[in-house]
Design a protein around this motif. Structure first.
Motif, PDB file in Angstrom:
ATOM      1  N   LEU A  88       0.832  -1.198   0.000  1.00 24.39           N
ATOM      2  CA  LEU A  88       0.000   0.000   0.000  1.00 24.39           C
ATOM      3  C   LEU A  88       0.871   1.255   0.000  1.00 24.39           C
ATOM      4  O   LEU A  88       0.639   2.192  -0.762  1.00 24.39           O
ATOM      5  N   LEU A  89       1.881   1.284   0.839  1.00 25.69           N
ATOM      6  CA  LEU A  89       2.781   2.435   0.898  1.00 25.69           C
ATOM      7  C   LEU A  89       3.538   2.611  -0.414  1.00 25.69           C
ATOM      8  O   LEU A  89       3.722   3.737  -0.895  1.00 25.69           O
ATOM      9  N   SER A  90       3.975   1.532  -0.999  1.00 30.07           N
ATOM     10  CA  SER A  90       4.708   1.589  -2.262  1.00 30.07           C
ATOM     11  C   SER A  90       3.847   2.161  -3.384  1.00 30.07           C
ATOM     12  O   SER A  90       4.285   3.038  -4.142  1.00 30.07           O
ATOM     13  N   ASN A  91       2.614   1.684  -3.480  1.00 28.32           N
ATOM     14  CA  ASN A  91       1.693   2.173  -4.512  1.00 28.32           C
ATOM     15  C   ASN A  91       1.325   3.635  -4.288  1.00 28.32           C
ATOM     16  O   ASN A  91       1.223   4.415  -5.246  1.00 28.32           O
ATOM     17  N   THR A  92       1.139   4.011  -3.027  1.00 31.11           N
ATOM     18  CA  THR A  92       0.818   5.398  -2.708  1.00 31.11           C
ATOM     19  C   THR A  92       1.973   6.317  -3.075  1.00 31.11           C
ATOM     20  O   THR A  92       1.776   7.393  -3.651  1.00 31.11           O
ATOM     21  N   GLN A  93       3.190   5.900  -2.773  1.00 28.23           N
ATOM     22  CA  GLN A  93       4.363   6.695  -3.118  1.00 28.23           C
ATOM     23  C   GLN A  93       4.499   6.847  -4.631  1.00 28.23           C
ATOM     24  O   GLN A  93       4.856   7.926  -5.128  1.00 28.23           O
ATOM     25  N   ALA A  94       4.226   5.799  -5.366  1.00 27.40           N
ATOM     26  CA  ALA A  94       4.319   5.867  -6.830  1.00 27.40           C
ATOM     27  C   ALA A  94       3.298   6.853  -7.388  1.00 27.40           C
ATOM     28  O   ALA A  94       3.606   7.647  -8.282  1.00 27.40           O
ATOM     29  N   LEU A  95       2.080   6.808  -6.868  1.00 29.58           N
ATOM     30  CA  LEU A  95       1.034   7.722  -7.325  1.00 29.58           C
ATOM     31  C   LEU A  95       1.394   9.166  -6.998  1.00 29.58           C
ATOM     32  O   LEU A  95       1.332  10.044  -7.854  1.00 29.58           O
ATOM     33  N   LEU A  96       1.783   9.412  -5.770  1.00 26.29           N
ATOM     34  CA  LEU A  96       2.138  10.775  -5.376  1.00 26.29           C
ATOM     35  C   LEU A  96       3.370  11.266  -6.132  1.00 26.29           C
ATOM     36  O   LEU A  96       3.464  12.446  -6.462  1.00 26.29           O
ATOM     37  N   TYR A 140       4.360  15.763 -12.270  1.00 25.44           N
ATOM     38  CA  TYR A 140       3.523  16.545 -13.180  1.00 25.44           C
ATOM     39  C   TYR A 140       3.468  18.011 -12.758  1.00 25.44           C
ATOM     40  O   TYR A 140       3.663  18.909 -13.569  1.00 25.44           O
ATOM     41  N   LEU A 141       3.242  18.255 -11.472  1.00 23.01           N
ATOM     42  CA  LEU A 141       3.160  19.629 -10.982  1.00 23.01           C
ATOM     43  C   LEU A 141       4.504  20.345 -11.090  1.00 23.01           C
ATOM     44  O   LEU A 141       4.557  21.541 -11.407  1.00 23.01           O
ATOM     45  N   THR A 142       5.589  19.628 -10.855  1.00 21.14           N
ATOM     46  CA  THR A 142       6.920  20.209 -10.995  1.00 21.14           C
ATOM     47  C   THR A 142       7.178  20.601 -12.447  1.00 21.14           C
ATOM     48  O   THR A 142       7.736  21.670 -12.731  1.00 21.14           O
ATOM     49  N   THR A 143       6.761  19.760 -13.365  1.00 23.42           N
ATOM     50  CA  THR A 143       6.940  20.059 -14.784  1.00 23.42           C
ATOM     51  C   THR A 143       6.158  21.294 -15.187  1.00 23.42           C
ATOM     52  O   THR A 143       6.658  22.141 -15.946  1.00 23.42           O
ATOM     53  N   ILE A 144       4.949  21.444 -14.674  1.00 21.41           N
ATOM     54  CA  ILE A 144       4.161  22.643 -14.967  1.00 21.41           C
ATOM     55  C   ILE A 144       4.860  23.883 -14.410  1.00 21.41           C
ATOM     56  O   ILE A 144       4.928  24.920 -15.082  1.00 21.41           O
ATOM     57  N   ALA A 145       5.389  23.786 -13.196  1.00 28.73           N
ATOM     58  CA  ALA A 145       6.099  24.927 -12.602  1.00 28.73           C
ATOM     59  C   ALA A 145       7.334  25.293 -13.430  1.00 28.73           C
ATOM     60  O   ALA A 145       7.604  26.476 -13.662  1.00 28.73           O
ATOM     61  N   GLU A 146       8.075  24.289 -13.875  1.00 33.51           N
ATOM     62  CA  GLU A 146       9.256  24.547 -14.703  1.00 33.51           C
ATOM     63  C   GLU A 146       8.869  25.189 -16.033  1.00 33.51           C
ATOM     64  O   GLU A 146       9.555  26.080 -16.530  1.00 33.51           O
ATOM     65  N   LEU A 147       7.759  24.741 -16.606  1.00 36.05           N
ATOM     66  CA  LEU A 147       7.285  25.342 -17.853  1.00 36.05           C
ATOM     67  C   LEU A 147       6.944  26.810 -17.642  1.00 36.05           C
ATOM     68  O   LEU A 147       7.315  27.662 -18.452  1.00 36.05           O
ATOM     69  N   GLN A 148       6.249  27.112 -16.552  1.00 39.70           N
ATOM     70  CA  GLN A 148       5.897  28.497 -16.270  1.00 39.70           C
ATOM     71  C   GLN A 148       7.141  29.359 -16.104  1.00 39.70           C
ATOM     72  O   GLN A 148       7.199  30.482 -16.609  1.00 39.70           O
ATOM     73  N   GLU A 149       8.135  28.854 -15.393  1.00 42.61           N
ATOM     74  CA  GLU A 149       9.371  29.606 -15.202  1.00 42.61           C
ATOM     75  C   GLU A 149      10.096  29.828 -16.528  1.00 42.61           C
ATOM     76  O   GLU A 149      10.600  30.923 -16.800  1.00 42.61           O
ATOM     77  N   THR A 150      10.127  28.802 -17.357  1.00 42.14           N
ATOM     78  CA  THR A 150      10.782  28.920 -18.665  1.00 42.14           C
ATOM     79  C   THR A 150      10.056  29.921 -19.549  1.00 42.14           C
ATOM     80  O   THR A 150      10.687  30.767 -20.196  1.00 42.14           O
TER      81      THR A 150
END
Length: 95
Positions: free
Chosen positions: A53-61, A67-77
């Protein structure tokens, strides 16, 4: 000088399109992962114990955070490149 600025803007546009495609593909992965999580039964799910359960939760998060980090990097770029372009256009207008 205007031709150079136009070429830079054209290349930036192409670069932004490619980044948007990558973000869109990551979005699809996150949406599918969320659908999988939603399909999990609320009562007595079997994930291979607490460790599974912990492994699957970590993978999802991890996917959501990526995804959110990529959006932030796109905005900065985009902001950095747009700032550069606007500066060049202002300098050209002043000349």
């Amino acid at each position: 000088m205007q031709q150079i600025v136009n070429e830079i803007i054209e290349h930036l546009s192409h670069s932004h399109q490619q980044m948007a495609r990558m973000i869109d593909s990551k979005r699809h992965v996150v949406v599918r992962m969320a659908e999988v999580v939603k399909a999990i039964p609320d009562n007595n799910p079997n994930f291979g114990g607490t460790d599974g359960l912990l492994s699957n939760t970590q993978a999802l998060l991890g996917g959501v955070v990526s995804y959110l980090t990529t959006i932030a990097e796109l905005q900065e770029t985009l902001a950095a490149q747009l700032t550069f372009t606007v500066r060049e256009l202002r300098l050209e207008e002043e000349e």
